[in-house]
Design a protein around this motif. Structure first.
Motif, PDB file in Angstrom:
ATOM      1  N   TYR A   1      50.644 -71.485 145.027  1.00 31.23           N
ATOM      2  CA  TYR A   1      49.664 -72.055 145.942  1.00 31.23           C
ATOM      3  C   TYR A   1      48.482 -71.093 145.974  1.00 31.23           C
ATOM      4  O   TYR A   1      48.627 -69.954 146.432  1.00 31.23           O
ATOM      5  CB  TYR A   1      50.273 -72.224 147.332  1.00 31.23           C
ATOM      6  N   LEU A   2      47.354 -71.545 145.460  1.00 28.85           N
ATOM      7  CA  LEU A   2      46.169 -70.709 145.350  1.00 28.85           C
ATOM      8  C   LEU A   2      45.157 -71.109 146.409  1.00 28.85           C
ATOM      9  O   LEU A   2      44.888 -72.294 146.592  1.00 28.85           O
ATOM     10  CB  LEU A   2      45.532 -70.880 143.963  1.00 28.85           C
ATOM     11  N   ARG A   3      44.596 -70.123 147.074  1.00 27.63           N
ATOM     12  CA  ARG A   3      43.580 -70.416 148.091  1.00 27.63           C
ATOM     13  C   ARG A   3      42.285 -70.909 147.442  1.00 27.63           C
ATOM     14  O   ARG A   3      41.532 -71.656 148.056  1.00 27.63           O
ATOM     15  CB  ARG A   3      43.318 -69.177 148.941  1.00 27.63           C
ATOM     16  N   ASP A   4      42.038 -70.504 146.197  1.00 27.41           N
ATOM     17  CA  ASP A   4      40.803 -70.866 145.499  1.00 27.41           C
ATOM     18  C   ASP A   4      41.140 -71.120 144.035  1.00 27.41           C
ATOM     19  O   ASP A   4      41.907 -70.350 143.437  1.00 27.41           O
ATOM     20  CB  ASP A   4      39.808 -69.705 145.624  1.00 27.41           C
ATOM     21  N   PRO A   5      40.572 -72.161 143.416  1.00 25.47           N
ATOM     22  CA  PRO A   5      40.893 -72.446 142.015  1.00 25.47           C
ATOM     23  C   PRO A   5      40.481 -71.324 141.060  1.00 25.47           C
ATOM     24  O   PRO A   5      41.045 -71.214 139.974  1.00 25.47           O
ATOM     25  CB  PRO A   5      40.143 -73.744 141.701  1.00 25.47           C
ATOM     26  N   VAL A   6      39.565 -70.469 141.457  1.00 19.26           N
ATOM     27  CA  VAL A   6      39.166 -69.364 140.571  1.00 19.26           C
ATOM     28  C   VAL A   6      40.293 -68.350 140.402  1.00 19.26           C
ATOM     29  O   VAL A   6      40.237 -67.517 139.503  1.00 19.26           O
ATOM     30  CB  VAL A   6      37.868 -68.653 141.038  1.00 19.26           C
ATOM     31  N   TYR A   7      41.340 -68.425 141.211  1.00 25.70           N
ATOM     32  CA  TYR A   7      42.480 -67.509 141.106  1.00 25.70           C
ATOM     33  C   TYR A   7      43.467 -67.931 140.018  1.00 25.70           C
ATOM     34  O   TYR A   7      44.411 -67.193 139.713  1.00 25.70           O
ATOM     35  CB  TYR A   7      43.234 -67.414 142.429  1.00 25.70           C
ATOM     36  N   ALA A   8      43.271 -69.113 139.426  1.00 29.03           N
ATOM     37  CA  ALA A   8      44.253 -69.668 138.496  1.00 29.03           C
ATOM     38  C   ALA A   8      44.500 -68.770 137.289  1.00 29.03           C
ATOM     39  O   ALA A   8      45.650 -68.557 136.903  1.00 29.03           O
ATOM     40  CB  ALA A   8      43.824 -71.063 138.040  1.00 29.03           C
ATOM     41  N   GLU A   9      43.457 -68.249 136.681  1.00 30.52           N
ATOM     42  CA  GLU A   9      43.629 -67.440 135.479  1.00 30.52           C
ATOM     43  C   GLU A   9      44.385 -66.143 135.774  1.00 30.52           C
ATOM     44  O   GLU A   9      45.323 -65.785 135.057  1.00 30.52           O
ATOM     45  CB  GLU A   9      42.273 -67.120 134.850  1.00 30.52           C
ATOM     46  N   ALA A  10      44.006 -65.442 136.835  1.00 32.91           N
ATOM     47  CA  ALA A  10      44.701 -64.196 137.196  1.00 32.91           C
ATOM     48  C   ALA A  10      46.155 -64.488 137.565  1.00 32.91           C
ATOM     49  O   ALA A  10      47.053 -63.732 137.200  1.00 32.91           O
ATOM     50  CB  ALA A  10      43.980 -63.498 138.345  1.00 32.91           C
ATOM     51  N   ASN A  11      46.391 -65.585 138.264  1.00 28.29           N
ATOM     52  CA  ASN A  11      47.748 -65.964 138.635  1.00 28.29           C
ATOM     53  C   ASN A  11      48.587 -66.248 137.392  1.00 28.29           C
ATOM     54  O   ASN A  11      49.733 -65.794 137.291  1.00 28.29           O
ATOM     55  CB  ASN A  11      47.707 -67.189 139.554  1.00 28.29           C
ATOM     56  N   ALA A  12      48.020 -66.971 136.429  1.00 28.89           N
ATOM     57  CA  ALA A  12      48.749 -67.269 135.193  1.00 28.89           C
ATOM     58  C   ALA A  12      49.058 -65.981 134.422  1.00 28.89           C
ATOM     59  O   ALA A  12      50.169 -65.821 133.910  1.00 28.89           O
ATOM     60  CB  ALA A  12      47.951 -68.237 134.325  1.00 28.89           C
ATOM     61  N   ARG A  13      48.100 -65.069 134.343  1.00 23.80           N
ATOM     62  CA  ARG A  13      48.341 -63.790 133.644  1.00 23.80           C
ATOM     63  C   ARG A  13      49.480 -63.022 134.308  1.00 23.80           C
ATOM     64  O   ARG A  13      50.361 -62.489 133.631  1.00 23.80           O
ATOM     65  CB  ARG A  13      47.074 -62.931 133.645  1.00 23.80           C
ATOM     66  N   ALA A  14      49.466 -62.965 135.639  1.00 24.78           N
ATOM     67  CA  ALA A  14      50.512 -62.240 136.369  1.00 24.78           C
ATOM     68  C   ALA A  14      51.875 -62.894 136.146  1.00 24.78           C
ATOM     69  O   ALA A  14      52.884 -62.205 135.970  1.00 24.78           O
ATOM     70  CB  ALA A  14      50.180 -62.181 137.859  1.00 24.78           C
ATOM     71  N   ARG A  15      51.917 -64.218 136.129  1.00 22.49           N
ATOM     72  CA  ARG A  15      53.177 -64.936 135.893  1.00 22.49           C
ATOM     73  C   ARG A  15      53.701 -64.657 134.493  1.00 22.49           C
ATOM     74  O   ARG A  15      54.883 -64.343 134.310  1.00 22.49           O
ATOM     75  CB  ARG A  15      52.979 -66.440 136.090  1.00 22.49           C
ATOM     76  N   VAL A  16      52.833 -64.778 133.488  1.00 22.43           N
ATOM     77  CA  VAL A  16      53.251 -64.536 132.103  1.00 22.43           C
ATOM     78  C   VAL A  16      53.768 -63.108 131.961  1.00 22.43           C
ATOM     79  O   VAL A  16      54.803 -62.874 131.330  1.00 22.43           O
ATOM     80  CB  VAL A  16      52.082 -64.820 131.129  1.00 22.43           C
ATOM     81  N   GLU A  17      53.080 -62.153 132.561  1.00 21.21           N
ATOM     82  CA  GLU A  17      53.530 -60.754 132.493  1.00 21.21           C
ATOM     83  C   GLU A  17      54.869 -60.574 133.195  1.00 21.21           C
ATOM     84  O   GLU A  17      55.783 -59.951 132.661  1.00 21.21           O
ATOM     85  CB  GLU A  17      52.488 -59.836 133.118  1.00 21.21           C
ATOM     86  N   ALA A  18      55.007 -61.141 134.396  1.00 20.31           N
ATOM     87  CA  ALA A  18      56.249 -60.979 135.160  1.00 20.31           C
ATOM     88  C   ALA A  18      57.438 -61.618 134.447  1.00 20.31           C
ATOM     89  O   ALA A  18      58.542 -61.076 134.477  1.00 20.31           O
ATOM     90  CB  ALA A  18      56.091 -61.576 136.557  1.00 20.31           C
ATOM     91  N   LEU A  19      57.208 -62.756 133.796  1.00 22.89           N
ATOM     92  CA  LEU A  19      58.295 -63.462 133.105  1.00 22.89           C
ATOM     93  C   LEU A  19      58.396 -63.057 131.640  1.00 22.89           C
ATOM     94  O   LEU A  19      59.182 -63.644 130.891  1.00 22.89           O
ATOM     95  CB  LEU A  19      58.094 -64.980 133.218  1.00 22.89           C
TER      96      LEU A  19
END
Length: 140
Positions: free
Chosen positions: A93-111
């Motif tokens: 759940y992102l407060r702003d759509p501009v957070y999508a790329e950073a969120n995806a990078r963090a997810r890919v790194e974490a997984l």
């Protein structure tokens, strides 16, 4: 691609990603349309987890919050004797759509690049300082 029981840390469980090659848009390298979980012995549903420290204080930046979120998820899963390797579904759940790329990078790194069914939703969080909230489902 079938993820074997040994890779799942359970002697019976199997994970089978489903990405139809026609009739639906293609999946990306870090995403699958569906994950079939065969013979799980346990399921853990992790509530939306924010980028808060141990005192409930949000980190100042998006990157710091994402780091705390993934540390918090690891800690919560460890309490159930699981790791991020057990995650089979994730919603951000992102407060702003501009957070999508950073969120995806963090997810890919974490997984570690392991794709799971993922949804990202832009939503107003309960507190304006909570920039991202992530919930997961884990199985073993």
């Amino acid at each position: 691609m079938v993820i074997t029981a040994a890779e799942c840390h359970d002697p019976l469980m199997e994970l089978l990603p489903h990405n139809p090659s026609s009739g639906v848009y293609p999946a990306s390298d870090d995403y699958v349309h569906a994950m079939e979980v065969r013979n799980p012995s346990r399921l853990v549903y992790v509530a939306g987890t924010m980028g808060l420290d141990q005192h409930g204080v949000p980190a100042a930046s998006l990157e710091e919050q994402l780091g705390l979120i993934w540390n918090n998820i690891r800690t919560i899963l460890a309490a159930a004797d699981m790791t991020v390797d057990n995650i089979v579904r994730l919603t951000s759940y992102l407060r702003d759509p501009v957070y999508a790329e950073a969120n995806a990078r963090a997810r890919v790194e974490a997984l570690k690049g392991r794709p799971v069914p993922t949804t990202a939703i832009v939503a107003q969080t309960l507190e304006s300082s909570w920039l991202v909230e992530i919930e997961v489902i884990a199985a073993d």
